[in-house]
Design an enzyme around this catalytic site. Structure first.
Site, PDB file in Angstrom:
ATOM      1  N   GLU A 120       4.648 -10.048  16.302  1.00 27.91           N
ATOM      2  CA  GLU A 120       4.121 -10.587  17.560  1.00 27.91           C
ATOM      3  C   GLU A 120       4.595 -12.037  17.742  1.00 27.91           C
ATOM      4  O   GLU A 120       5.045 -12.426  18.815  1.00 27.91           O
ATOM      5  CB  GLU A 120       2.592 -10.518  17.537  1.00 27.91           C
ATOM      6  CG  GLU A 120       1.981 -10.615  18.921  1.00 27.91           C
ATOM      7  CD  GLU A 120       0.464 -10.480  18.862  1.00 27.91           C
ATOM      8  OE1 GLU A 120      -0.151 -10.690  19.901  1.00 27.91           O
ATOM      9  OE2 GLU A 120      -0.078 -10.170  17.772  1.00 27.91           O
ATOM     10  N   ARG A 141       0.822  -1.217   0.000  1.00 23.70           N
ATOM     11  CA  ARG A 141       0.000   0.000   0.000  1.00 23.70           C
ATOM     12  C   ARG A 141       0.852   1.263   0.000  1.00 23.70           C
ATOM     13  O   ARG A 141       0.396   2.331  -0.421  1.00 23.70           O
ATOM     14  CB  ARG A 141      -0.996  -0.013   1.162  1.00 23.70           C
ATOM     15  CG  ARG A 141      -2.123  -1.017   0.953  1.00 23.70           C
ATOM     16  CD  ARG A 141      -3.125  -0.985   2.087  1.00 23.70           C
ATOM     17  NE  ARG A 141      -2.578  -1.405   3.352  1.00 23.70           N
ATOM     18  CZ  ARG A 141      -2.463  -2.683   3.742  1.00 23.70           C
ATOM     19  NH1 ARG A 141      -2.875  -3.648   2.950  1.00 23.70           N
ATOM     20  NH2 ARG A 141      -1.941  -2.978   4.904  1.00 23.70           N
TER      21      ARG A 141
END
Ligand code: AMP
Length: 170
Positions: free
Chosen positions: A95, A58
């Site tokens: 994570e 993006r």
């Protein structure tokens, strides 16, 4: 112009607990598309970049028109295995596990003043790895720009001490 009105919030995408900030309505509207690129151009001109790097995927959607408007070259930072020539690599923590980004070693001449563009900064890991790639290529990040900043995640703390433009804050 209210750019925020053209960001769509999608709960639990791409996984539960994530509130996805969708920029496609902003891109679909000719006025907000033009205004977001114009705003970026006004705000980053002072950094005097001579090259623009966009982060897959993006980031490309804003970095490219901005490079065109400012009359600068563009290079993509991509996920591993996508760029065909010799690359620099930088990994960053997620994570669970790590992710890697790559940049062509000859993307721009060493000593370039590079502006890094992405759609959104969250924890800052993606942008920090991109700054590391620019450094590996012998150049300097003179600024960064994001359409959206998720302020509470404090992604800025991971970035080098250079000016940062964000058009919208959440
Ligand atoms: P980070 O490395 O945590 O700063 O994550 C930034 C990257 O992940 C950007 O390339 C974004 O496109 C994407 N991203 C992270 N969180 C979101 C979100 N809430 N909505 C949309 N994109 C996101």
């Amino acid at each position: 112009m209210d750019l925020k009105a053209h960001i769509r919030d999608i709960p639990d995408f791409p996984k539960p607990g994530i509130l996805f900030r969708d920029i496609t309505p902003l891109l679909a509207n000719p006025e907000t598309l033009q205004h977001s690129i114009d705003l970026f151009a006004e705000q980053v001109a002072a950094y005097q970049p001579d090259f623009i790097v966009g982060i897959e995927s993006r980031g490309f959607m804003f970095a490219m028109p901005l490079a065109y408007k400012l009359g600068l070259g563009f290079a993509p930072v991509r996920k591993p295995g996508k760029l065909p020539a010799a690359v620099h690599s930088a990994s960053y923590a997620l994570e669970y596990g790590t992710d890697t980004l790559e940049l062509h070693q000859d993307a721009f001449p060493p000593g370039s003043r590079v502006l890094v563009i992405d759609d959104l900064i969250a924890t800052g890991g993606t942008a920090a790895a991109t700054c590391e790639l620019v450094q590996q290529a012998g150049s300097t990040v003179v600024g960064l720009g994001f359409v959206i900043e998720l302020v509470d995640l404090e992604g800025r703390a991971k970035l080098p001490p250079v000016p940062i433009t964000t058009l919208l804050q959440y």
